[in-house]
Design a protein around this motif. Structure first.
Motif, PDB file in Angstrom:
ATOM      1  N   LEU B 189     -19.102 -39.884   3.659  1.00  0.00           N
ATOM      2  CA  LEU B 189     -19.363 -39.103   2.454  1.00  0.00           C
ATOM      3  C   LEU B 189     -18.115 -38.955   1.597  1.00  0.00           C
ATOM      4  O   LEU B 189     -18.173 -39.036   0.372  1.00  0.00           O
ATOM      5  CB  LEU B 189     -19.914 -37.722   2.809  1.00  0.00           C
ATOM      6  N   VAL B 190     -16.980 -38.749   2.251  1.00  0.00           N
ATOM      7  CA  VAL B 190     -15.743 -38.609   1.480  1.00  0.00           C
ATOM      8  C   VAL B 190     -15.424 -39.912   0.771  1.00  0.00           C
ATOM      9  O   VAL B 190     -15.045 -39.937  -0.401  1.00  0.00           O
ATOM     10  CB  VAL B 190     -14.577 -38.172   2.391  1.00  0.00           C
ATOM     11  N   MET B 191     -15.623 -41.044   1.496  1.00  0.00           N
ATOM     12  CA  MET B 191     -15.388 -42.337   0.854  1.00  0.00           C
ATOM     13  C   MET B 191     -16.371 -42.543  -0.291  1.00  0.00           C
ATOM     14  O   MET B 191     -15.991 -43.028  -1.365  1.00  0.00           O
ATOM     15  CB  MET B 191     -15.518 -43.470   1.876  1.00  0.00           C
ATOM     16  N   ALA B 192     -17.641 -42.144  -0.069  1.00  0.00           N
ATOM     17  CA  ALA B 192     -18.665 -42.344  -1.103  1.00  0.00           C
ATOM     18  C   ALA B 192     -18.359 -41.518  -2.342  1.00  0.00           C
ATOM     19  O   ALA B 192     -18.674 -41.911  -3.460  1.00  0.00           O
ATOM     20  CB  ALA B 192     -20.037 -41.984  -0.547  1.00  0.00           C
ATOM     21  N   THR B 193     -17.727 -40.343  -2.128  1.00  0.00           N
ATOM     22  CA  THR B 193     -17.405 -39.486  -3.266  1.00  0.00           C
ATOM     23  C   THR B 193     -16.479 -40.195  -4.235  1.00  0.00           C
ATOM     24  O   THR B 193     -16.534 -39.998  -5.435  1.00  0.00           O
ATOM     25  CB  THR B 193     -16.738 -38.199  -2.756  1.00  0.00           C
ATOM     26  N   ARG B 194     -15.622 -41.070  -3.665  1.00  0.00           N
ATOM     27  CA  ARG B 194     -14.675 -41.782  -4.520  1.00  0.00           C
ATOM     28  C   ARG B 194     -15.255 -43.078  -5.068  1.00  0.00           C
ATOM     29  O   ARG B 194     -14.604 -43.755  -5.864  1.00  0.00           O
ATOM     30  CB  ARG B 194     -13.415 -42.108  -3.715  1.00  0.00           C
ATOM     31  N   ALA B 195     -16.461 -43.442  -4.613  1.00  0.00           N
ATOM     32  CA  ALA B 195     -17.021 -44.723  -5.030  1.00  0.00           C
ATOM     33  C   ALA B 195     -17.427 -44.690  -6.498  1.00  0.00           C
ATOM     34  O   ALA B 195     -17.752 -43.641  -7.043  1.00  0.00           O
ATOM     35  CB  ALA B 195     -18.226 -45.081  -4.163  1.00  0.00           C
ATOM     36  N   ARG B 196     -17.403 -45.871  -7.109  1.00  0.00           N
ATOM     37  CA  ARG B 196     -17.744 -45.947  -8.526  1.00  0.00           C
ATOM     38  C   ARG B 196     -19.204 -45.552  -8.748  1.00  0.00           C
ATOM     39  O   ARG B 196     -19.536 -44.896  -9.733  1.00  0.00           O
ATOM     40  CB  ARG B 196     -17.507 -47.382  -9.013  1.00  0.00           C
ATOM     41  N   LEU B 197     -20.065 -45.950  -7.800  1.00  0.00           N
ATOM     42  CA  LEU B 197     -21.493 -45.676  -7.965  1.00  0.00           C
ATOM     43  C   LEU B 197     -21.757 -44.177  -8.118  1.00  0.00           C
ATOM     44  O   LEU B 197     -22.599 -43.753  -8.920  1.00  0.00           O
ATOM     45  CB  LEU B 197     -22.273 -46.234  -6.765  1.00  0.00           C
ATOM     46  N   THR B 198     -21.019 -43.342  -7.348  1.00  0.00           N
ATOM     47  CA  THR B 198     -21.211 -41.894  -7.443  1.00  0.00           C
ATOM     48  C   THR B 198     -20.929 -41.418  -8.864  1.00  0.00           C
ATOM     49  O   THR B 198     -21.724 -40.669  -9.452  1.00  0.00           O
ATOM     50  CB  THR B 198     -20.272 -41.172  -6.462  1.00  0.00           C
ATOM     51  N   THR B 199     -19.810 -41.871  -9.424  1.00  0.00           N
ATOM     52  CA  THR B 199     -19.464 -41.479 -10.791  1.00  0.00           C
ATOM     53  C   THR B 199     -20.532 -41.944 -11.768  1.00  0.00           C
ATOM     54  O   THR B 199     -20.925 -41.216 -12.686  1.00  0.00           O
ATOM     55  CB  THR B 199     -18.105 -42.098 -11.177  1.00  0.00           C
ATOM     56  N   GLN B 200     -21.016 -43.176 -11.544  1.00  0.00           N
ATOM     57  CA  GLN B 200     -22.037 -43.706 -12.444  1.00  0.00           C
ATOM     58  C   GLN B 200     -23.324 -42.889 -12.363  1.00  0.00           C
ATOM     59  O   GLN B 200     -23.934 -42.566 -13.375  1.00  0.00           O
ATOM     60  CB  GLN B 200     -22.322 -45.170 -12.091  1.00  0.00           C
ATOM     61  N   MET B 201     -23.717 -42.522 -11.131  1.00  0.00           N
ATOM     62  CA  MET B 201     -24.940 -41.733 -10.973  1.00  0.00           C
ATOM     63  C   MET B 201     -24.791 -40.383 -11.669  1.00  0.00           C
ATOM     64  O   MET B 201     -25.704 -39.904 -12.343  1.00  0.00           O
ATOM     65  CB  MET B 201     -25.263 -41.541  -9.484  1.00  0.00           C
ATOM     66  N   LEU B 202     -23.610 -39.759 -11.498  1.00  0.00           N
ATOM     67  CA  LEU B 202     -23.376 -38.465 -12.148  1.00  0.00           C
ATOM     68  C   LEU B 202     -23.406 -38.615 -13.667  1.00  0.00           C
ATOM     69  O   LEU B 202     -23.918 -37.738 -14.374  1.00  0.00           O
ATOM     70  CB  LEU B 202     -22.036 -37.882 -11.684  1.00  0.00           C
ATOM     71  N   ALA B 203     -22.874 -39.736 -14.157  1.00  0.00           N
ATOM     72  CA  ALA B 203     -22.881 -39.958 -15.603  1.00  0.00           C
ATOM     73  C   ALA B 203     -24.310 -40.072 -16.118  1.00  0.00           C
ATOM     74  O   ALA B 203     -24.669 -39.503 -17.155  1.00  0.00           O
ATOM     75  CB  ALA B 203     -22.084 -41.220 -15.944  1.00  0.00           C
TER      76      ALA B 203
END
Lengths: 330, 328
Positions: B189-203
């Motif tokens: 989860l910590v690694m996923a938090t830094r993933a680009r996909l997470t930022t994209q989903m939040l955007a």
């Protein structure tokens, strides 16, 4: 100007795509098709008595969907997940208040509608004054109601419907139709009047389509939204009472069967979950459609698993006819 | 950490901290609940009790993580419980058919995760590609998945092979297996938090239209969110199979709404664009601790559901209000 006029002429011309955009029409056509299909699969499916029975079941769902419809029309992600809990609670209250005696009907009606309205008002207060998202608020309320059901059911007999109420729901009352269908028609007329002919109705559409504009125009947004949730609770309470008239006695968590189907009926009736658009006439057709579909699936001779798969897939296909989201590339 | 003492005035530092770590209010509620549990039943903070709590609620933790990945993008998935049930049935039937050995268990688990991925793909297709409304569309797919689960395993009761639940409930080097799972989950989860996909989903969840204009492939991102959701729902199914040691086509039905509640408790906004998976894990634990607290304070059995329901409603309201106040 001329382009606009041409566009209007285009729109008014007969075209299949325009027809498909009319949810009420789509629902009515689908209802006829499904009845024909049912009659083909099992002769007698579309007989008058069967249709009458389907309409009674649809009326129960439709009454719950009336409140759901109002909440959804009010927008701001309006949705009421607690209706299932209120239906169950109200069925138990009704059973215990009446306890098989006709004299208990009036107190039962009052108690059920009041209890539903009370919980609905709590929802409305949470959503407006505390600004909890409706999905969260009504979800939490559902948990509370389910807990309350456990408390009430402990050691107390769950009660029986008064004979007159069962008569009203299941036996012909006027012109060969049971009372509950007349009640449903009356609710349909009242809803149409409320939404199309009163200030309240216009305000509901106003807050549903643009809350801020409505607020600036002087609409008491909070009051309207609270009353929508109150009405939703009251309708669910009424439905619980009618349900026990239909079933004779209440059983555990019977209302859960109404929670998400009431939302589906609204959507199939052409009211998008984003609110501000649509009306109750479509929802009534949506409720009938849903009930006929379920009934066909119970009629045909397949496993429960196959039934559920077909039901889920059919719902998805039906939804394709109604308000799909806006494409990004518009 | 020192900034989250109760009663602090609205310092900008606190607001900034909650903005960066949306799960902080959940953490405070969780610690308070732990303290209350310890107050009423000191044993409940013991190693054994905590292990029990985690092995029971690990499935809900996974399911809440699953839910979070669609909520990030402003969607919701009402079929996570049905996916869990389906995967539970699939792996139970496969493990039984293949003899219940070690290899069979691993193969069944891999196929179970693929099943979850396929379910997520279908959900993503109907919601992101066909643009149906998420709440009703995923309800429809949940009926469909339940149908498949009933086809795979018509009645509840087939037991899991001994090796499966022994491993799940067992210990390695004196440390319970579930702790390793929690550690692995935390790292992922910590690694996923830094993933680009997470930022994209939040955007996308913040404003899908702006994200699209900014050049993001919105449909693909939402689709990926649903696929991730399917995979984590399958992982939740692996956990619940270890906990109950049997197959049940309806086991996940009630868990869907709890997963939504856990996501909200964790400080994630249902409207999308803001939140954290860590918060959802804490949210699931909050639900678990509330039900154990209700038990420890000696609530009469028929009142337990009501008190639990009220407590969860209160926690939900409190969480939403605190998060909003701090973030204003």
């Amino acid at each position: 100007m001329s382009v606009e006029a041409a566009g209007k002429a285009e729109a008014s011309r007969f075209s299949l795509t325009n027809l498909i955009r009319q949810p009420l029409l789509v629902a009515l056509v689908l209802i006829v098709l499904l009845l024909a299909l049912g009659e083909m699969l099992s002769p007698g499916f579309a007989s008058p008595q069967q249709i009458l029975r389907l309409l009674i079941v649809a009326a129960l769902l439709g009454i719950v969907a009336a409140g759901q419809n109002l909440v959804i029309l009010g927008g701001r992600e309006g949705i009421d997940l607690s209706v299932g809990g209120i239906v169950s609670l109200s069925a138990i209250i009704a059973g215990n208040v009446m306890n098989g005696a006709d004299s208990g009907i009036l107190p039962a009606i009052l108690a059920c509608v009041a209890a539903g309205a009370l919980f609905g008002t709590f929802n409305g207060i949470g959503v407006t004054l505390l600004r909890i998202p409706p999905l969260v608020m009504t979800l939490g309320m559902l948990g509370v109601l389910q807990g309350l059901l456990v408390v009430i059911r402990q050691g107390v007999p769950s009660g029986r419907a008064a004979p007159a109420l069962s008569e009203f729901v299941t036996r012909p009352f006027l012109l060969g139709l049971p009372g509950i269908i007349w009640l449903w028609v009356l609710i349909g007329l009242l809803m149409a009047f409320l939404l199309r002919r009163t200030v309240f109705g216009y305000r509901v559409y106003a807050i549903g389509s643009n809350e801020q504009a409505a607020f600036l125009a002087g609409v008491p947004v909070r009051l309207i939204r609270i009353s929508l949730f109150t009405l939703s609770g009251a309708f669910a309470g009424l439905a619980g009472l009618c349900l026990i008239g239909y079933a004779g006695s209440s059983f555990a968590n019977v209302g859960e069967l109404y929670m998400l189907p009431s939302i589906i009926a609204v959507v199939l009736g052409g009211t998008p979950l984003s609110g501000g658009k649509g009306g109750y006439t479509g929802t009534m057709a949506g409720a009938v459609l849903l009930v006929i579909l379920q009934s066909i699936l119970t009629t045909i001779n397949i496993d429960e698993s196959g039934r559920q798969m077909i039901f889920g897939a059919t719902l998805l296909v039906l939804m394709l006819f109604y308000g799909r989201g806006r494409a990004m590339r518009a | 950490m020192s900034a989250i003492e109760t009663g602090t005035s609205q310092r900008p530092g606190l607001a900034a901290l909650v903005e960066r770590f949306p799960f902080l209010p959940a953490l405070v509620i969780l610690l308070a609940l732990l303290a209350l549990n310890g107050w009423f039943q000191p044993n409940s903070l013991g190693f054994r009790a905590i292990t029990g709590l985690i092995s029971t609620y690990l499935a809900l933790m996974m399911l809440s993580v699953a839910q979070t990945y669609v909520v990030y993008a402003g969607d919701v998935d009402l079929s996570v419980g049905a996916i869990l049930s389906l995967v539970n049935c699939v792996i139970i039937v496969l493990m039984e058919r293949w003899g219940g050995g070690g290899i069979a268990v691993l193969m069944a688990c891999a196929l179970g995760i693929l099943t979850g991925l396929a379910c997520g793909l279908l959900n993503g297709f109907v919601v992101a590609v066909l643009r149906l409304q998420a709440i009703v569309a995923t309800f429809a797919t949940s009926i469909f998945f339940t149908g498949i689960a009933l086809y795979v395993l018509p009645v509840a009761g087939t037991p899991a092979p001994t090796i499966y639940w022994r491993t799940y409930g067992g210990r390695f080097f004196e440390i319970p297996f579930v702790f390793y799972v929690v550690a692995a989950l935390a790292i992922v989860l910590v690694m996923a938090t830094r993933a680009r996909l997470t930022t994209q989903m939040l955007a996308v969840g913040d404003d899908a239209f702006k994200a699209f204009q900014g050049g993001l492939p919105v449909t693909a991102i939402r689709l990926k969110g649903y696929m991730l959701c399917g995979v984590f729902s399958a992982l939740a199914a692996l956990c619940i199979t270890g906990d109950t040691a049997s197959g049940d086509p309806l086991v996940g039905g009630a868990m869907t709404l709890y997963s939504v509640a856990a996501v909200v408790l964790g400080g994630t906004a249902l409207s999308g664009g803001r939140g954290s998976v860590v918060g959802s894990v804490l949210g699931a634990l909050i639900i678990g601790l509330i039900s154990s607290l209700v038990f420890y304070v000696g609530t009469p059995s028929q009142w337990q559901n009501l008190v639990q329901g009220l407590a969860i409603l209160l926690a939900l309201m409190l969480g939403v209000m605190v998060t909003r106040r701090v973030q204003r």
